[in-house]
Motif scaffolding. Structure first.
Motif, PDB file in Angstrom:
ATOM      1  N   ILE B 169     -75.533 -96.240  26.535  1.00 63.15           N
ATOM      2  CA  ILE B 169     -76.062 -96.894  25.456  1.00 63.15           C
ATOM      3  C   ILE B 169     -77.785 -96.808  25.479  1.00 63.15           C
ATOM      4  N   SER B 341     -69.332 -98.516  24.468  1.00 57.28           N
ATOM      5  CA  SER B 341     -69.539 -99.339  23.419  1.00 57.28           C
ATOM      6  C   SER B 341     -70.348-100.558  24.096  1.00 57.28           C
ATOM      7  N   CYS B 342     -71.329-101.129  23.695  1.00 58.62           N
ATOM      8  CA  CYS B 342     -71.857-102.468  24.292  1.00 58.62           C
ATOM      9  C   CYS B 342     -71.082-103.704  23.906  1.00 58.62           C
ATOM     10  N   GLY B 343     -70.313-103.538  22.843  1.00 60.26           N
ATOM     11  CA  GLY B 343     -69.465-104.717  22.393  1.00 60.26           C
ATOM     12  C   GLY B 343     -70.095-105.522  21.578  1.00 60.26           C
ATOM     13  N   CYS B 345     -70.868-105.070  18.237  1.00 64.66           N
ATOM     14  CA  CYS B 345     -70.387-105.098  16.697  1.00 64.66           C
ATOM     15  C   CYS B 345     -68.982-105.063  16.903  1.00 64.66           C
ATOM     16  N   CYS B 348     -67.510-101.334  16.085  1.00 64.39           N
ATOM     17  CA  CYS B 348     -67.543-100.347  17.175  1.00 64.39           C
ATOM     18  C   CYS B 348     -66.697-100.675  18.489  1.00 64.39           C
ATOM     19  N   THR B 386     -72.418-100.694  11.711  1.00 62.47           N
ATOM     20  CA  THR B 386     -72.835-101.084  13.186  1.00 62.47           C
ATOM     21  C   THR B 386     -74.384-101.197  13.303  1.00 62.47           C
ATOM     22  N   ILE B 387     -74.588-101.873  14.426  1.00 59.72           N
ATOM     23  CA  ILE B 387     -76.279-102.220  14.753  1.00 59.72           C
ATOM     24  C   ILE B 387     -76.919-100.809  15.139  1.00 59.72           C
ATOM     25  N   LEU B 390     -74.464 -95.639  17.851  1.00 60.49           N
ATOM     26  CA  LEU B 390     -73.179 -95.312  18.929  1.00 60.49           C
ATOM     27  C   LEU B 390     -71.979 -95.293  17.964  1.00 60.49           C
TER      28      LEU B 390
END
Ligand code: FMN
Ligand code: SF4
Ligand code: FES
Lengths: 157, 440
Positions: B169, B341-343, B345, B348, B386-387, B390
């Motif tokens: 990410i 996924s950074c988690g 949103c 996602c 999503t933000i 990704l």
């Protein structure tokens, strides 16, 4: 047990600190340096990093737990990383993975009993054109076959 | 054939060799002009970003505010973690000084005094190579304070490497800035865009390594020269990274707009065993896959690939032959995005996990045709909600792989529906008589 960074490493951190307008920005470099010295990042190591940079411990913890190259428990002397992402997979990386697992007799993110090896299935390493590949500690080994992997691992024993 | 970024001159990664091949002449030329002139030439050259989105580079630079009391920054993105991409490391290895020259010209154009080169942590070797080149450049006055006497200007800029630590990410530009600041690599909500509020809240430009490595030649040889090369709307060359089922995988520099078939068959030596191609992902794993029977006439530039429903991305071309199990490929891709996924949103974080799980169910033989529709609908729910991109990157491969290879995916679910029959037979007999007796 308290952990203290060596004088030499403190000098390296000081140099890293100068790259940035804030101390916090040097945290990633500092964690690397501390991990090099201690092998992994324990609570004591995080405390020392926070002290040295003059930042909150939470900031160190936040970074250490986000990035996969920082380890919060000891890894093997040889940390074996096998890429199984698509380009490698198309060229047989799962066979490599199975062979390495069998050879080292450990599973993903485990450490061998003698502490010599640890194993990690990793995402694309940017070596897709030279697949399949593994990395051991900092070095890439590319265009591998099962036989070559075995040779490499044996040479480390 | 003219190559811009990797000209293949032996030992070009040595400063003397770089200098004897016209190195840092472009910087001299740029410093004799106004920053706006430099931006103007890059605009006219038509250079577009090589990091994935093919955004116009000169236009991006022009977003940087001219009047501000804040420091300005340049970030050079060498995170290179998109599966199928392995080109920027070749720049670090073979032409580091052209990258450095591009950095100082770009800094001059946008008014940045400090640049950060973000390199993924796994690239230890290439970080060392790049650091050596940077140290040499500092020593000999091509970076830092000494630039002033070297070039006879009052402009100088610093270049530092920021080493990543394993997070795909962080290639996303706002995540990259958070990472440099010492935070987790969480993408930021946009707007504000980096040119307004970037690193430490200051105006920032982010460009890919290959993009910046194109800058010096554009200034020294002129924008017209560059704009005439390759595809009209996406000029120049690309570092095509060809991997998977080809005889000669590797990084090859050719003009934009090359025929995909030419790259696969002529440049990369075709498919082992002369097998047919089932699928090609043309720009790294986030880009929509193309069917092997629809490659004829497809060209590798932003506009042409858009027309056929894909994108140029990083120009990392992944080739899959007719024997490839696309379900397994898609599971691997889905796992990657779930893992990365950074988690932040929900669509996602949850959607990527759900897609991976559903695909596994199909692999285990419990899938139905409805699962395929479910997967597409989950993908649609992630896309655009999503933000950061990704989310889209995770959704596209799933959606387009299933849509474009529906025949094959129907087979995976259909075949599995018939499995319970032999299964039943097997288990019934096993309970009646020992298996070994039946086999006799
Ligand atoms: C999930 C994600 C990962 C990305 N990874 C990279 C990367 O590794 N390298 C890169 O240059 N751009 C990457 N990008 C694109 C950057 O956000 C950004 O658009 C690019 O660096 C801009 O440079 P360019 O205009 O020169 O292409 C990524 C984007 C996303 C959404
Ligand atoms: S889209 Fe995914 S990776 Fe991007 S910010 Fe949201 S949760 Fe994180
Ligand atoms: S897929 Fe293994 S290095 Fe890229």
């Amino acid at each position: 047990m308290t952990f203290k960074l060596t004088e030499e490493n403190l000098a390296r951190i000081e140099k890293a600190r100068k790259k940035y307008p804030t101390a916090l920005a040097a945290v990633m470099d500092t964690v690397y340096i501390a991990q090099e010295q201690n092998g992994y990042i324990s609570t004591e190591v995080m405390e020392e990093i926070a002290n040295v940079l003059g930042i909150d411990k939470v900031n160190v913890l936040s970074v250490v737990t986000f990035y996969t190259m920082y380890h919060t428990k000891p890894m093997g002397k040889y940390h074996v990383q096998v890429c199984t992402n698509v380009s490698c997979m198309l060229r047989g990386s799962y066979e490599i993975w199975d062979r390495v697992k069998e050879k080292l007799d450990i599973d993903n993110m485990q450490v061998s009993a003698d502490g010599k090896f640890s194993l990690e299935e990793v995402e694309c390493m940017g070596a897709c054109g030279y697949a399949p590949m593994i990395a051991i500690n900092e070095d890439y080994y590319e265009n591998l076959t099962k036989e070559k992997v075995e040779e490499i691992l044996e040479s480390l024993k | 054939m003219e190559r811009i970024v990797l000209p293949g001159i032996p030992n070009l990664n040595q400063l003397e060799v770089y200098l004897s091949n016209g190195g840092f002449e472009a910087a001299k030329k740029a410093f004799s002009q106004t920053p706006d002139d430099v931006i103007d030439q890059v605009k006219k050259s038509g250079l577009r970003g090589r990091g994935g989105a093919a955004f116009l580079t000169g236009l991006k630079w022009s977003f940087m505010p001219k009047t501000t009391n804040l420091p300005k920054y340049l970030c050079i993105n060498g995170d290179e973690s998109e599966p199928g991409s392995f080109k920027d490391r070749q720049v670090f290895e073979d032409n580091p000084f052209q990258l450095i020259e591009g950095v100082i010209i770009t800094c001059y154009a946008i008014g940045a005094k400090v640049a950060y080169l973000y390199i993924r942590g796994e690239y230890h070797k290439w970080i060392k190579l790049m650091q050596n080149a940077i140290d040499t450049a500092y020593e000999l006055g091509y970076l830092g304070e000494k630039m002033k006497s070297k070039f006879g200007t009052d402009f100088s800029s610093d270049l530092y490497i920021h080493k990543g630590a394993g997070a795909y990410i962080c290639g996303e530009e706002s995540s990259l800035m958070n990472s440099i600041e010492g935070h987790r690599g969480y993408p930021r909500v946009k707007p504000p865009f980096p040119a307004q509020k970037g690193l430490w809240g200051c105006p920032t430009t982010i460009n890919n390594v290959e993009t910046i490595a194109n800058v010096a030649p554009i200034i020294s040889k002129g924008w017209e020269w560059f704009s005439k090369m390759g595809a009209a709307k996406h000029p120049g060359t690309l570092l095509y990274g060809i991997s998977g089922h080809v005889n000669k995988p590797g990084v090859y520099e050719y003009p934009t707009g090359m025929l995909l078939t030419e790259l696969i068959y002529d440049v990369a030596g075709g498919v082992p065993g002369n097998k047919k191609i089932k699928c090609v992902i043309p720009g790294g794993s986030s880009m929509p896959p193309l069917r092997g029977d629809k490659l004829e006439g497809v060209r590798m530039d932003a506009e042409s690939l858009k027309e056929v429903g894909s994108a140029v991305g990083t120009a990392g071309i992944m080739v899959m032959d007719e024997d490839t199990n696309l379900l397994k490929v898609l599971i691997r891709i889905a796992h990657f995005y779930h893992h990365e996924s950074c988690g932040q949103c929900t669509p996602c974080r949850e959607g990527t996990g759900w897609m991976e799980k559903t695909l596994h169910r199909i692999l285990e033989g419990h899938g139905t045709s409805k699962d395929l529709d479910l997967l597409i609908s989950v993908a649609n729910n992630i896309e655009g909600n999503t933000i950061c991109a990704l989310g889209d990157a995770a959704a596209w491969p799933v959606k387009f792989m299933i849509e474009r290879f529906r025949d094959e995916f129907e087979n995976y679910v259909k075949k599995d529906v018939t499995i319970p029959v032999p299964n039943k037979v097997h288990s019934m007999r096993q309970t009646a008589v020992p298996l070994a007796d039946i086999q006799k």
